[in-house]
Design a protein around this motif. Structure first.
Motif, PDB file in Angstrom:
ATOM      1  N   GLN A 193      10.924  -1.828   7.858  1.00 26.34           N
ATOM      2  CA  GLN A 193      10.555  -2.339   6.747  1.00 26.34           C
ATOM      3  C   GLN A 193       9.464  -1.837   6.278  1.00 26.34           C
ATOM      4  OE1 GLN A 193      10.490  -6.694   7.523  1.00 26.34           O
ATOM      5  NE2 GLN A 193      12.667  -6.842   6.876  1.00 26.34           N
ATOM      6  N   LEU A 194       8.473  -1.710   7.134  1.00 25.12           N
ATOM      7  CA  LEU A 194       7.175  -1.048   6.782  1.00 25.12           C
ATOM      8  C   LEU A 194       7.336   0.364   6.133  1.00 25.12           C
ATOM      9  CD1 LEU A 194       4.069  -1.441   6.733  1.00 25.12           C
ATOM     10  CD2 LEU A 194       4.288  -0.450   9.235  1.00 25.12           C
ATOM     11  N   VAL A 195       8.277   1.060   7.026  1.00 25.42           N
ATOM     12  CA  VAL A 195       8.415   2.602   6.431  1.00 25.42           C
ATOM     13  C   VAL A 195       9.334   2.479   5.010  1.00 25.42           C
ATOM     14  CG1 VAL A 195       9.955   4.502   7.040  1.00 25.42           C
ATOM     15  CG2 VAL A 195       8.804   3.233   8.779  1.00 25.42           C
ATOM     16  N   VAL A 196      10.208   1.493   4.885  1.00 27.31           N
ATOM     17  CA  VAL A 196      10.797   1.529   3.654  1.00 27.31           C
ATOM     18  C   VAL A 196       9.788   1.227   2.326  1.00 27.31           C
ATOM     19  CG1 VAL A 196      12.424   0.295   2.094  1.00 27.31           C
ATOM     20  CG2 VAL A 196      12.845   1.103   4.463  1.00 27.31           C
ATOM     21  N   LEU A 197       8.841   0.070   2.724  1.00 26.05           N
ATOM     22  CA  LEU A 197       7.770  -0.519   1.848  1.00 26.05           C
ATOM     23  C   LEU A 197       6.953   0.937   1.462  1.00 26.05           C
ATOM     24  CD1 LEU A 197       6.715  -2.988   0.117  1.00 26.05           C
ATOM     25  CD2 LEU A 197       5.288  -3.339   2.292  1.00 26.05           C
ATOM     26  N   LEU A 198       6.592   1.610   2.582  1.00 24.41           N
ATOM     27  CA  LEU A 198       5.526   2.741   2.301  1.00 24.41           C
ATOM     28  C   LEU A 198       6.188   3.912   1.430  1.00 24.41           C
ATOM     29  CD1 LEU A 198       3.632   3.111   5.789  1.00 24.41           C
ATOM     30  CD2 LEU A 198       2.744   2.423   3.621  1.00 24.41           C
ATOM     31  N   GLY A 199       7.486   4.158   1.805  1.00 25.20           N
ATOM     32  CA  GLY A 199       8.272   4.959   1.141  1.00 25.20           C
ATOM     33  C   GLY A 199       8.496   4.577  -0.422  1.00 25.20           C
ATOM     34  N   ALA A 200       8.464   3.356  -0.757  1.00 25.86           N
ATOM     35  CA  ALA A 200       8.711   2.747  -2.050  1.00 25.86           C
ATOM     36  C   ALA A 200       7.447   2.935  -2.761  1.00 25.86           C
ATOM     37  CB  ALA A 200       8.949   1.517  -1.869  1.00 25.86           C
ATOM     38  N   PHE A 201       6.181   2.794  -2.013  1.00 26.05           N
ATOM     39  CA  PHE A 201       4.882   2.691  -2.601  1.00 26.05           C
ATOM     40  C   PHE A 201       4.740   4.198  -2.979  1.00 26.05           C
ATOM     41  CE2 PHE A 201       0.279   3.257  -1.858  1.00 26.05           C
ATOM     42  CZ  PHE A 201       0.093   2.568  -2.943  1.00 26.05           C
ATOM     43  N   ALA A 202       4.988   5.189  -2.187  1.00 20.67           N
ATOM     44  CA  ALA A 202       5.034   6.625  -2.237  1.00 20.67           C
ATOM     45  C   ALA A 202       5.607   7.040  -3.536  1.00 20.67           C
ATOM     46  CB  ALA A 202       5.208   7.401  -1.053  1.00 20.67           C
ATOM     47  N   ILE A 203       6.819   6.551  -3.720  1.00 19.21           N
ATOM     48  CA  ILE A 203       7.698   6.956  -4.871  1.00 19.21           C
ATOM     49  C   ILE A 203       7.027   6.541  -6.028  1.00 19.21           C
ATOM     50  CG2 ILE A 203       9.943   6.623  -5.675  1.00 19.21           C
ATOM     51  CD1 ILE A 203      11.028   6.840  -3.056  1.00 19.21           C
ATOM     52  N   VAL A 204       6.533   5.383  -6.062  1.00 19.12           N
ATOM     53  CA  VAL A 204       6.142   4.691  -7.104  1.00 19.12           C
ATOM     54  C   VAL A 204       4.797   5.605  -7.517  1.00 19.12           C
ATOM     55  CG1 VAL A 204       4.810   2.529  -8.158  1.00 19.12           C
ATOM     56  CG2 VAL A 204       7.025   2.275  -7.078  1.00 19.12           C
TER      57      VAL A 204
END
Length: 185
Positions: free
Chosen positions: A5-16
């Motif tokens: 979940q942390l990796v997904v959350l960090l990926g989403a943050f990077a995309i945004v």
């Protein structure tokens, strides 16, 4: 929080962040481009104004030169006319001297007199002076004040103004007195 979940959350943050950051750069780049375009427009307007001012100055200088040439031409024509008038007056004077008595030395009329009435008045003054010469009383006694001023070193123009006489009349009186003295010697 689980690691996935942390990796997904960090990926989403990077995309945004990736999507937001390029837009800000594009917007600030557009602002920079707009500023450069505004400066270029202002500089072009300034240059147009400078060119218009330069053209105006060139036209003014050309007009001043043209007026100066015209003034110079008019002055040259006036000088030529005055020289011609001077020559005519010298011829008239020579004619007057030939017709006058040998003992009378007539001074030339002033160069500035262009009026025929003034010339006639001066001719009458010459005739009156010649008549006065024939009187028994010496000219120095008749015009004592003129001779006093002349002996003080005053100019003929100044004496003429002071005595309310014409300059030619004062010159004639002085010349007649000189001739009278020469005849006595």
């Amino acid at each position: 929080m689980s690691p996935w979940q942390l990796v997904v959350l960090l990926g989403a943050f990077a995309i945004v962040c990736a999507m937001v950051i390029p837009r800000k750069k594009t917007e600030s780049g557009q602002n920079t481009d707009d500023t450069v375009e505004q400066m270029q427009a202002a500089l072009e307007h300034f240059m147009e104004q400078m060119e218009a001012d330069s053209r105006g100055m060139v036209e003014t200088i050309a007009q001043a030169r043209k007026e100066q040439r015209e003034d110079s031409r008019v002055q040259e024509q006036r000088i030529a006319a005055l020289e011609q008038r001077c020559a005519e007056l010298e011829q008239k004077l020579a004619g007057y001297q030939e017709t006058a008595k040998p003992s009378i030395n007539v001074s030339p009329p002033p160069l500035h007199s262009t009026d025929a009435g003034q010339e006639r008045a001066e001719e009458e003054q010459v005739a009156e002076a010649a008549a006065e010469l024939e009187h028994n009383q010496p000219i120095r006694e008749r015009y004592a004040e003129v001779f006093d001023l002349h002996s003080q070193g005053k100019s003929v123009e100044w004496i003429a103004k002071k005595m309310a006489m014409n300059k030619g009349e004062v010159m004639l009186i002085l010349q007649l007195a000189k001739q009278e003295e020469e005849r006595r010697v």
